[in-house]
Scaffold this motif. Sequence first.
Motif, PDB file in Angstrom:
ATOM      1  N   ASP A  86       0.767 -47.913 -69.349  1.00  0.00           N
ATOM      2  CA  ASP A  86       0.681 -46.769 -69.805  1.00  0.00           C
ATOM      3  C   ASP A  86       0.905 -45.307 -68.923  1.00  0.00           C
ATOM      4  OD1 ASP A  86      -2.048 -46.628 -69.372  1.00  0.00           O
ATOM      5  OD2 ASP A  86      -3.194 -45.748 -71.298  1.00  0.00           O
ATOM      6  N   ARG A  91       6.696 -47.460 -64.828  1.00  0.00           N
ATOM      7  CA  ARG A  91       7.658 -46.539 -65.113  1.00  0.00           C
ATOM      8  C   ARG A  91       7.374 -45.467 -66.031  1.00  0.00           C
ATOM      9  NH1 ARG A  91      10.592 -44.408 -67.686  1.00  0.00           N
ATOM     10  NH2 ARG A  91      12.074 -44.918 -69.107  1.00  0.00           N
ATOM     11  N   SER A  92       5.480 -45.676 -66.791  1.00  0.00           N
ATOM     12  CA  SER A  92       5.745 -44.721 -67.410  1.00  0.00           C
ATOM     13  C   SER A  92       5.792 -43.351 -66.789  1.00  0.00           C
ATOM     14  CB  SER A  92       4.561 -44.484 -68.097  1.00  0.00           C
ATOM     15  OG  SER A  92       4.072 -46.301 -69.296  1.00  0.00           O
ATOM     16  N   SER A  96       7.781 -41.485 -64.850  1.00  0.00           N
ATOM     17  CA  SER A  96       8.742 -41.055 -65.491  1.00  0.00           C
ATOM     18  C   SER A  96       8.843 -40.494 -66.315  1.00  0.00           C
ATOM     19  CB  SER A  96      10.182 -41.624 -64.422  1.00  0.00           C
ATOM     20  OG  SER A  96      10.239 -42.842 -65.186  1.00  0.00           O
ATOM     21  N   ARG A  97       7.905 -41.051 -67.047  1.00  0.00           N
ATOM     22  CA  ARG A  97       8.321 -40.502 -69.026  1.00  0.00           C
ATOM     23  C   ARG A  97       8.160 -38.892 -68.811  1.00  0.00           C
ATOM     24  NH1 ARG A  97       4.315 -42.387 -72.782  1.00  0.00           N
ATOM     25  NH2 ARG A  97       5.704 -41.843 -74.225  1.00  0.00           N
ATOM     26  N   ALA A  98       9.054 -38.282 -69.660  1.00  0.00           N
ATOM     27  CA  ALA A  98       8.841 -37.159 -69.812  1.00  0.00           C
ATOM     28  C   ALA A  98       7.224 -35.934 -69.886  1.00  0.00           C
ATOM     29  CB  ALA A  98       9.687 -36.608 -70.680  1.00  0.00           C
ATOM     30  N   GLN A  99       6.373 -36.992 -70.607  1.00  0.00           N
ATOM     31  CA  GLN A  99       5.496 -36.357 -70.857  1.00  0.00           C
ATOM     32  C   GLN A  99       4.335 -36.601 -69.986  1.00  0.00           C
ATOM     33  OE1 GLN A  99       6.183 -38.991 -72.332  1.00  0.00           O
ATOM     34  NE2 GLN A  99       6.402 -38.584 -75.256  1.00  0.00           N
TER      35      GLN A  99
END
Lengths: 99, 203, 927
Positions: free
Chosen positions: C631, C817-818, C820-823
């Motif tokens: 995460d 990868r997490s 670059s998540r919007a959140q």
Amino acid sequence: MQLIACPWCGQREEIEFSYGGQAAVAYPADPASLSDEQWARFVFFRDNPKGPFAERWVHSAGCRRWFGAVRDTRTYEFLSVGPLSATTARPSVLPEATP
Amino acid sequence: MADTSMLVRHPLEARRTQLTELSAELDGVALELETPVAAVDLRLDPADPGPAAVADVAGGPLPAQPDTWTELVAGQALRLGPDEWLLTSTAARPEDWEFGLDEAAAEFGGTAVDVSAQRTTVRVRGASARRLLASGCAIDLRPASFPRGRCAQTLLGQAGVLLVAHGVDTRGDDDLQLFVRPSFAGYVVDWLVDAAQEFRRPT
Amino acid sequence: MSRIEGYGRIDRSRHVTVTVDGAAYTGHPGDSLASVLLAHDARPANTGVKLGRPRGIGASWTEDPTGLVQVEEPFPEPMLLATTLEATDGLVARGVNGQGRLSEIPDLARYDRLHTHGDVLVIGAGPAGLVAARTAARRGEDVVLVDDRPTAGGTLTGTETIDGRPSLEVVDEIVAELRASPNVTHLQRTTAFGHYDDGFVLALERRTSHTDDGGLARRSRQRVHRIRAGRIVVAAGAVERPIVLEDNDRPGIMLAASARDFLHRYGVLAGREVVVFTSDDAAYAAAVDLHDAGATVQVLDARPTAPAVWSRRCADRGIAVTANTHVHGTRGPDRITAALVGPERREVPCDLLLTSGGWNPTAHLFSHVGGRLAYDPSLGAFRPAAPRPGVEVIGAADGTFGLADILRRAGGAGGADDAPHADDEPRDPTAVLWRTEGDPARQFVDIQRDATVADIARAVGAGMTSVEHVKRYTTIGTAHDQGKTSGVIASGITAELLGLPVEDLGTTTFRPPYTPVAFAALAGRERGDLFDPVRTTPIHDWHVAAGAEFEDVGQWKRAGHYPHPGENMTDAVLRECAAVRTSVGIMDASTLGKIDVRGPDAAVLLDRLYTNMMSSLKVGRVRYGVMCGNDGMVFDDGTVLRLADDRFLVTTTTGNAAAVLDWMEEWLQTEWPELRVRLTSVTEQWSIVAVAGPRSRDVVGAVFADLDVSNGTFGFMTWQDTALDGVPVRVARISFSGELAFEVSVSAWYAAAVWARLLEAGRAHGITPYGTETMHVLRAEKGYPIIGQDTDGTVSPHDLGMAWAVSKKKPDFVGRRSFSRAQNQDPRRKQLVSLLPTDAATKLPEGSQIVRFADDGRLPAPPVPMLGHVTSSYHSAALDRPFALALVKGGRERIGEVVGVPVAGELVAALIGETVLVDPEGARRDG
């Protein structure tokens, strides 16, 4: 106190083991190519079937080896244990759960 | 003034006398601290010929079965997992024990890591030794299930232990050995001492 | 006195004195507290829990719903049954009015556990259990036999004939054979109270309650046996079922078989003028035996005709038997003086009313593991319906009530022809009778709970149609006896009120424990010092001798600070901080997790697990690293030493040592088994002593003469090997305080000696031992987060201002990868910043909320938007003021802003700043 059969050490009490969740959820080959939603599905979502479920377990207090197991989520009964490679088959190929 | 000498002592050395005195008051149970020994954690492909090659250096064959141990010339070889053994030596210095075994194992893609100080040992002897341990250990310790030559990594109370079965002598006195992390050793000994009160001789 | 000569298995040659409600009573070894009281025609001063009506003793064993006492001596215990307490000299008890009272003094007795493994566990040493155990033992199986009463034999009274001899002679013979068998463990006073998966049964043994000395010194007072057996045989017998009638809660009303038990076990006659009201044959035995012992007895049988054999036996003795008759109520000031018989409620004088409505098989231990019970209308009770693998139910527990049948079947499927023999007794069917006509509000179903037929009617009237709901609404079956006598009757009456067959309604689920178990027994040895393992370092004894106050970190005891006489924690920590910043301090860092990572792919594994690049680390160098979960949230941090091309030493936080190793093993074993890497925990192999402060170079250099500790040769974030008296030592330049610092690693065998040598070498510089409290302050002054204190699993490396520790070169690593998540890109995420209270005086409590500052210094009316919270807060010696670290929404954008922190009702103003407050330019780390 359930017994779980470690493929290496044999039957031990369940407190010697740790649960590793659903088996055969492979780390994506190329995470960068996934959409946010696809990535979130990998990180946060797991199956929750009623019936046989392929899982990963580790004998934490013993040999510390990970192994695969198929467990009936209705009865907690371990239907099989074995090396990860042999039991990580997706639940869909397992015997049909009788509701 | 603190002791600055580099002597190797059991982490619970200060309690040795207590255990000796207690053991004298017990029926069928004697607790004793063992002298620290050199030990390596050996990781090696169990398929031939690695184990045989390492055995030459170790001074005896490596146990082939899960949860069993064998005697070495001056030590023990305990099988901890499919590709893992604990090899101890009462004769070698830790760094030499590691070096020699690591060299032997390396040829077969194996490794040996010095873990001499990672565990310490308590010996539990006597006709009631198994009964004492059964008050905190869930595995089947009946002699038929856990005979001489067996070992098991399991829990005693809430501490992880490596439990090792030695022989029963002619007087029927049992002999078991407990490897435990030194940080847990105080807890384990406190636990054993408390459990051993059951075996006090009536006064 | 109601003690009858010639009866009972008590030792009349000896005496014990017990005290109940202030009065002394004399009994004999072998008595229960209840039998002593009944022998004196006394009862505990009990009243019902809700209605306050007087209560007596209603049965002779664990099924008694009423005879609860509070024990005061030898040790205070609430709500024990007088029937199950063995009379010992000096026992002091009193009746319970409503509820009991827990002890206010510590319980010094020992409680423990014992694991036992066997081929077969037999639960119950009545005729069925004894024969089953003997059969198994003769086959050579490892047998465990447990029974809850003090002696074997179950409900056998001694009046029965087995193999042509008195039954108890045969019992003694079997017991002797079992005792002599090396493969049999036979435990009396041991109640199997729970049955779980895979042949696992918990049984409570009462080990000292029958001895006078209490056995405190040696024996555990109670022991929980953890029994694992290949086969479980439930031979737990049956419990007699009362018949509910008006005012059936009075003292002097008892189960018929219990009165017989009191007579034959204890030689006590529970009444002189006895009315037996029954719908079952077994109560006739009580009528006959009580008559023979001197009582006046009459029998009222609810069935249309009385059983022929028993009628004849009664007639021989002049016992009146009236069939087709109901008792509708009782009368008396408190104890019963008359039964109200027949529709006309004729008063029949009596001092004891016995009722029997048949028998409920004790199949609890079968039911615990999911064994299905079904209603058997011929018994008026639930019994095992379908077999369950590994569990056999035999004897009365299975609904087999004739002794001849019980013995015949108890040998098991093997058909042991050596099973003892008893003659068949004719038996008329039981008539199912839950209650007679009367006022439902005075018909008690669960006498302990003061729950009546009217309460069930209210539950049904409220729309409840499930017995589970009725149970919870009425509380029937929730008392100490768990509805042993009331449960089935409650089902029966509920079904009756709903107009349904009992079969359709079922019964409530039996759950462990079968009888109450003290928490002390469940805790066993795990209390006090043994409650949780205490882990100590090899230098622990020194810390203790130096007067350290310890901090618990996971299971570790770490020296927190070393107060001098007269110092409080703040003083000591300020002194220790100042010593490190001005001279030199020494700390035991042995608890740090350490993992030896070896193999040709070691660098590949670490590259995948750390956010930063480890493969580029050169041998001889050290790098700080951060690990994230998938995460993208920080999971752990630590240093990585490259020992060789194919070997790294990874350190983890103290609390996360096991979790990090597990995490690494999980990836290695389950995801990347192709990597040639091996992980070995060396946490306790290597002890680490941190030496920090401007004078640390002098100290380390003095102890390790072979080492060139100059900055040029021994740079920051490098390590070197050396030796001390031939013992290998590794020294690394790692700093968690911003000061010049060294970490000295040595085999734990030598840790105490190395610690002592460093102290000795540092004496000239006033070397100061410092603890974790001081370490926390020093690192916070430098803005170094502590994982698990400044983070909580929702904080990314970027939130901590550690983007520098996140590789941009590596194509992937766990968590990448997490990011670059919007959140994770949201600029309003909480970020780590420092907080300086503007009054330079208030130490903000850790965990305080952070809100917008209001000029009037008051907390605005709710709702107040939360901006974040304080994660770490200390007094700083270097800054000479308190300071804090905090996670604040959009914190870095807010640097320079003043926010408010509510402290004790006041809003304290605090200035948001950069995280590094001391030596921001890093000038001190090279000394």
